[in-house]
Design a protein around this motif. Structure first.
Motif, PDB file in Angstrom:
ATOM      1  N   LEU A  93       0.842  -1.209   0.000  1.00  0.00           N
ATOM      2  CA  LEU A  93       0.000   0.000   0.000  1.00  0.00           C
ATOM      3  C   LEU A  93       0.873   1.254   0.000  1.00  0.00           C
ATOM      4  O   LEU A  93       0.576   2.233  -0.691  1.00  0.00           O
ATOM      5  N   GLY A  97       0.915   4.056  -2.885  1.00  0.00           N
ATOM      6  CA  GLY A  97       0.663   5.466  -2.574  1.00  0.00           C
ATOM      7  C   GLY A  97       1.757   6.354  -3.129  1.00  0.00           C
ATOM      8  O   GLY A  97       1.487   7.421  -3.705  1.00  0.00           O
ATOM      9  N   SER A 100       1.391   6.559  -6.920  1.00  0.00           N
ATOM     10  CA  SER A 100       0.269   7.419  -7.322  1.00  0.00           C
ATOM     11  C   SER A 100       0.624   8.893  -7.161  1.00  0.00           C
ATOM     12  O   SER A 100       0.260   9.721  -8.004  1.00  0.00           O
ATOM     13  N   GLU A 101       1.318   9.193  -6.080  1.00  0.00           N
ATOM     14  CA  GLU A 101       1.685  10.599  -5.870  1.00  0.00           C
ATOM     15  C   GLU A 101       2.668  11.069  -6.944  1.00  0.00           C
ATOM     16  O   GLU A 101       2.525  12.171  -7.485  1.00  0.00           O
ATOM     17  N   ARG A 252       5.167  13.624  -0.287  1.00  0.00           N
ATOM     18  CA  ARG A 252       4.655  13.397   1.084  1.00  0.00           C
ATOM     19  C   ARG A 252       4.726  11.911   1.441  1.00  0.00           C
ATOM     20  O   ARG A 252       5.019  11.541   2.569  1.00  0.00           O
ATOM     21  N   SER A 253       4.447  11.076   0.444  1.00  0.00           N
ATOM     22  CA  SER A 253       4.355   9.646   0.723  1.00  0.00           C
ATOM     23  C   SER A 253       5.714   9.004   0.999  1.00  0.00           C
ATOM     24  O   SER A 253       5.766   7.894   1.509  1.00  0.00           O
ATOM     25  N   PHE A 256       6.086   8.435   4.564  1.00  0.00           N
ATOM     26  CA  PHE A 256       5.255   7.307   5.003  1.00  0.00           C
ATOM     27  C   PHE A 256       6.007   5.989   4.810  1.00  0.00           C
ATOM     28  O   PHE A 256       5.957   5.103   5.668  1.00  0.00           O
ATOM     29  N   GLN A 259       8.257   5.641   7.685  1.00  0.00           N
ATOM     30  CA  GLN A 259       7.585   5.433   8.972  1.00  0.00           C
ATOM     31  C   GLN A 259       7.043   4.013   9.151  1.00  0.00           C
ATOM     32  O   GLN A 259       6.973   3.523  10.265  1.00  0.00           O
TER      33      GLN A 259
END
Lengths: 264, 214
Positions: A93, A97, A100-101, A252-253, A256, A259
């Motif tokens: 996922l 993400g 896609s970004e 931004r992703s 993620f 993290q």
């Protein structure tokens, strides 16, 4: 009044709420590029579109343009490929993400981007059925950059055109690719032999290069998968800096990915 | 901006128009309605709004919104402390409460992980959940009087069946499984009164894979 309706094959990049009951969906459509579409009632009722507006799905959509409206209007959406396997794994996922970004940021509305569409479609299809890897992510980044006309020059120095000796390469985002030792500016990121060979292979072979990696010695033998993945992670630091330079910001992703401990 | 509007009616209308689902005309209509209502209504309304700001806080146990510490759900001695339902938002908690099916306790995350927006675990009330489950904080849920304590045995992940909700559930299950608790996910599939023929393929596939024996 409907001016025209068009049936498109599109990937859902993301859907944002609009008011209490509607959504604005960003699609990457084959032949049309990125389009923002108004989906009336998509939030208040799931009867009309069901789960067909969830990110990362390949859909057949029917859109229409309305006189005076800034956004296209979504009339129908049917899932062609749900990529259901993505939802079974957090790292998949996270990679989806990120992809896609990048696809969103490397395209402009209403400008066809079929190379990018096919790269994203292939990436999601492969990601849905196998573990998330750094190598596949590098292949996607290179394919996106290539489709956008921003591919890094890897075969010669991007400043002087000379051959870049193995093991002495650095990547200079401002120059647009590898630079030789005499052209390397302060702060350029060194690119080791392994990561460089990996980027060259992925740039030539695309996603297939990530699925069936070959040894860097040119023998055609399969590469050591673990070493290949390590080289891909190292190359990610350099290619990531190149992407940030091209985009003008850090995705931004990407935070993620870090993290949740996904391969980078 | 509302700060620059000096006319009290216009100021109220501007503030009301910021509420979800309230447009400019509706806001104006509401402002006039308040003006035409008995004076006590406006006073009560303003006091209720002030109380929201002064009194409502997060429950230190479950992160639900509450005016009392701990919240009524955490204080209720009749609830089953062995079951802990993790939800994204307070409205989700209220939706589950409306079913009257679940009699365990809750934990509110106040959001969901978002791979697309870069919302990571540090933005949710996950640290609070872990503190609640940690051994030194005792994996126990006591009632208000401390008369009994029950170990949490099962964590129900009741996040939305969206990309964000799934990402959150996957992250939490990976985080919590080593604690030796039973981790479950709410069922997904067809809605009551639904029609198989009109169900989308993803929902139907989930319903099939989540089938259970009768």
């Amino acid at each position: 009044m409907d001016l025209r309706a068009q049936r498109l094959t599109a990937l859902v990049l993301r859907a944002l709420p609009y008011g209490d009951s509607d959504q604005v969906v960003q699609f990457l459509a084959r032949g049309r590029g990125r389009i923002a579409v108004f989906a009336r009632g998509a939030r208040s009722s799931k009867r009309r579109f069901g789960s067909a507006l969830e990110p990362f799905q390949l859909c057949e959509i029917l859109v229409s343009a309305r006189a005076g409206a800034q956004l296209l209007s979504l009339r129908e959406s049917h899932v062609v490929e749900a990529h259901a396997g993505l939802r079974d794994d957090l790292h998949r996922l996270a990679h989806a993400g990120y992809a896609s970004e990048l696809a969103h940021d490397l395209t402009r509305e209403h400008e066809p981007a079929d190379g990018l569409f096919e790269a994203l479609a292939g990436f999601l299809l492969s990601l849905a059925v196998s573990p998330a890897t750094s190598a596949r992510l590098r292949a996607l980044e290179l394919a996106f950059l290539s489709a956008s006309g921003l591919a890094p020059q890897l075969d010669a120095c991007a400043r002087c055109g000379d051959e870049v000796a193995p093991g002495r390469a650095a990547l200079d985002p401002a120059a647009g690719g590898l630079v030789c030792s005499s052209c390397t500016p302060p702060g350029a990121l060194a690119l080791g032999r392994g990561p460089r060979a990996l980027l060259e292979q992925l740039q030539q072979r695309g996603l297939e290069g990530a699925e069936t990696p070959l040894s860097a010695d040119g023998s055609g033998r399969p590469a050591d998968a673990r070493a290949f993945e390590e080289a891909a992670a190292q190359a990610g630091i350099v290619l990531g800096a190149f992407l940030v330079h091209q985009l003008g910001r850090t995705p931004r992703s990407s935070a993620f990915l870090e993290q949740v401990g996904a391969p980078r | 901006m509302s700060e620059r509007v000096h006319d009290p009616i216009a100021r109220l209308a501007v503030l009301l128009s910021r509420l979800p689902g309230v447009g400019e005309k509706t806001a104006q209509r509401l402002a006039f309605h308040i003006l035409e209502s008995p004076k006590e209504y406006a006073r009560e309304l303003s006091q209720a709004l002030l109380a929201l700001e002064h009194d409502v806080r997060l429950c230190s146990r479950c992160c639900n919104l509450t005016a009392q510490e701990p919240c009524a759900l955490c204080r209720d001695p009749l609830r089953d402390g062995r079951l802990l339902c993790v939800v994204e938002t307070v409205p989700d908690l209220l939706a589950i409460e409306r079913t009257r099916e679940f009699r365990g306790r809750y934990h509110v995350l106040h959001g969901a992980l978002s791979p697309l927006d870069g919302v990571g675990p540090d933005r949710l009330k996950i640290k609070e959940l872990l503190a609640r489950l940690s051994h030194d904080g005792a994996r126990t849920e006591s009632d208000a009087a401390g008369a009994s304590s029950e170990k949490i045995e099962e964590i129900i992940l009741a996040t939305d069946p969206t990309v964000e909700g799934e990402a959150t559930a996957l992250y939490l299950s990976r985080l919590l499984k080593p604690l030796g608790l039973r981790i479950t996910r709410i069922a997904q599939g067809l809605p009551m009164g639904g029609d198989l023929e009109y169900a989308d393929q993803v929902t139907l596939a989930r319903a099939m894979s989540g089938r259970r024996e009768l």
